[in-house]
Design an enzyme around this catalytic site. Structure first.
Site, PDB file in Angstrom:
ATOM      1  CD  GLN A 227       4.866  13.805  16.656  1.00  0.00           C
ATOM      2  OE1 GLN A 227       5.920  14.406  16.629  1.00  0.00           O
ATOM      3  NE2 GLN A 227       3.665  14.184  15.933  1.00  0.00           N
ATOM      4  CE  LYS A 250       2.799  13.760  12.132  1.00  0.00           C
ATOM      5  NZ  LYS A 250       1.857  14.903  12.491  1.00  0.00           N
ATOM      6  CB  CYS A 390      -5.150  13.347  16.848  1.00  0.00           C
ATOM      7  SG  CYS A 390      -5.700  14.326  15.429  1.00  0.00           S
TER       8      CYS A 390
HETATM    9  N1  PLP Z   1       0.709   9.296  14.818  1.00  0.00           N
HETATM   10  C1  PLP Z   1       1.315  10.182  15.635  1.00  0.00           C
HETATM   11  C2  PLP Z   1       1.980   9.899  16.824  1.00  0.00           C
HETATM   12  C3  PLP Z   1       1.139  11.358  15.161  1.00  0.00           C
HETATM   13  O1  PLP Z   1       1.567  12.367  15.731  1.00  0.00           O
HETATM   14  C4  PLP Z   1       0.553  11.566  13.882  1.00  0.00           C
HETATM   15  C5  PLP Z   1       0.367  12.746  13.268  1.00  0.00           C
HETATM   16  O2  PLP Z   1       0.197  14.049  14.021  1.00  0.00           O
HETATM   17  C6  PLP Z   1      -0.008  10.463  13.199  1.00  0.00           C
HETATM   18  C7  PLP Z   1       0.078   9.195  13.635  1.00  0.00           C
HETATM   19  C8  PLP Z   1      -0.536  10.607  11.699  1.00  0.00           C
HETATM   20  O3  PLP Z   1       0.183  11.064  10.904  1.00  0.00           O
HETATM   21  P1  PLP Z   1      -0.503  11.408   9.369  1.00  0.00           P
HETATM   22  O4  PLP Z   1      -1.600  12.452   9.791  1.00  0.00           O
HETATM   23  O5  PLP Z   1       0.708  11.966   8.873  1.00  0.00           O
HETATM   24  O6  PLP Z   1      -0.909  10.250   8.751  1.00  0.00           O
END
Ligand code: PLP
Length: 435
Positions: A227, A250, A390
């Site tokens: 983020q 992102k 999450c």
């Molecule tokens: N870490 C943070 C703070 C996130 O917001 C996210 C995704 O929402 C992730 C890790 C995981 O990213 P990805 O699903 O692209 O592997």
């Protein structure tokens, strides 16, 4: 981005918090928006107002066109072929690695390992470094605001090795309790794994300080930059960490691709994460030797088109300029905070002031369920997120199961803040008032 000289900035203070004259020039919001075709579509008869950028950002024409050109004109498998197309595909793939390395602030592209995303980047470290370095009685320090991606891999490692997980507390304002951090750090601490920016609260953590304290205790550090990398300067050298994980989708790139940055010496020492083609130097029936980094960690045919798009996204952001991006987002953040504070019955989680937060806003709206709110707003074309994001342990910390979350990116406009606020007012009417 590595060229930036402002240490504070690299360690988590947003460019928007600098004097306005430091912001980028020539920022044309309409021209920027026009580069994102999806932003001109309608949803439920209304212009789309896309406020779910913390989940996934949109992709500009430049990225879409680059991926299409790769698929139409350059596609072949990488690294192995001697024919022209394979050479072009390899150059596109390795060129993307150089662009992503520049985004992370390293001059050494070999320190960038392409993964499926931030999630796989953390899993890679937990499996490769963790299995080789962690044993019973060792401790890994996490925080209560970690995304499941930076929690579950460590729980799995704890299950395999018997190590203990410790969790830094979160203050009522949604920041990390650094006194608690100091209490948890000790001679058994082997790794501190912490998010740079909270995906639920928008809190920008003081990563340089966190890293320095971890190193003083003899622990390595992993920063989850999923983020942060899209919004602010990422300079791994100035942060001083050992591992940094981030995702393409992102930051205006395709889904299913991301990167792990790690210090060269660590990558060289760490055993492979997965076995297969591409990651070997020589294979005999009796055993194999490994390719040099980063290829040692990239087993099998990679997501070539995704990586090519990721590289173009990194160049796109570099061309916009991280200061200009942060400046525009800072103005949006100020405006949103001002408006949300005025809305009756709206309770904002996370920092209530601009400083030390991004333009991610999690909130409760009276006793309206976030899913109901999201559904009503969707009828007006407004896309927000509802759920635990999450972050279930963080939700438990606040004694809730979910929040509504509106997350902004540089292509959002002030007018969209009005639409969101009108949508909230309409929702209050539908629910007969919100207290
Ligand atoms: N870490 C943070 C703070 C996130 O917001 C996210 C995704 O929402 C992730 C890790 C995981 O990213 P990805 O699903 O692209 O592997």
């Amino acid at each position: 981005m590595a060229a930036m000289t402002d240490t504070k900035h690299a360690t988590g203070v947003l460019a928007s918090e600098r004097p306005p004259e430091a912001a980028g020039h020539g920022w044309d919001p309409a021209a920027i928006r026009a580069q994102f075709p999806i932003l001109s579509r309608e949803v439920n008869g209304h212009p789309l107002v896309y406020l779910d950028n913390a989940a996934s950002s949109q992709q500009p024409l430049r990225v879409l066109n680059r991926v299409e050109r790769y698929l139409r004109e350059e596609h072949a498998n990488v690294h192995r072929g001697v024919h022209r197309l394979s050479a072009e595909a390899t150059e596109a793939y390795e060129g993307a690695r150089r662009s992503v390395a520049a985004h992370a602030g390293t001059r050494d592209p070999a320190e960038i390992v392409f993964t499926r995303g931030a999630t796989e980047a953390v899993n890679l470290v937990a499996s490769s470094w963790g299995d080789a370095s962690i044993g019973t009685g060792d401790e890994i320090v996490l925080t209560k605001m970690e995304h499941h991606s930076n929690l579950v891999p460590w729980q799995l490692l704890a299950g395999r090795t018997g190590c203990k997980l410790r969790f830094v507390d979160v203050t009522p304002e949604g920041t990390l309790d650094l006194d608690d951090y100091d209490r948890l750090l000790g001679r058994r601490s082997r790794l501190v794994a912490c998010t740079h920016v909270s995906n639920s609260l928008g809190t920008v953590n003081p990563v340089r300080e966190i890293v320095d304290r971890a190193h003083a205790a003899g622990a390595l550090t992993l920063i989850d930059g999923a983020q942060a990398a899209p919004h602010m300067l990422t300079d791994v050298a100035k942060i001083g960490c050992d591992f940094y994980a981030f995702s393409s989708h992102k930051m205006c790139g395709p889904t299913g691709v991301g990167a792990l940055w790690a210090r060269r010496e660590l990558l060289e020492e760490m055993p492979p994460y997965q076995g297969g083609g591409e990651m070997i130097s020589e294979v005999k029936l009796e055993g194999s030797s490994w390719a040099k980094i980063p290829h040692k960690f990239e087993a099998g045919t990679p997501n070539i088109s995704g990586v090519v798009g990721f590289g173009e996204a990194a160049r796109f952001l570099a061309d916009l300029g991280s200061e200009a991006i942060a400046s525009h987002e800072g103005a949006l953040k100020r405006a949103v905070l001002g408006r949300l504070r005025e809305i009756q019955g709206l309770h904002l989680y996370g920092p209530r002031e601009e400083r030390g937060r991004t333009a991610v806003f999690s909130f409760a709206y009276g006793d309206v369920h976030p899913h109901d709110l999201s559904t009503i707003l969707d009828q007006r074309g407004i896309a927000i997120r509802a759920g635990h994001h999450c972050n279930q342990p963080l939700m438990d910390h606040y004694g809730i199961s979910s929040t509504a979350r509106a997350s902004f990116y540089f292509y959002n406009s002030p007018g969209e803040i009005d639409v969101l606020c009108d949508g909230l007012a309409m929702a209050a009417e539908v629910f007969g008032g919100v207290a």
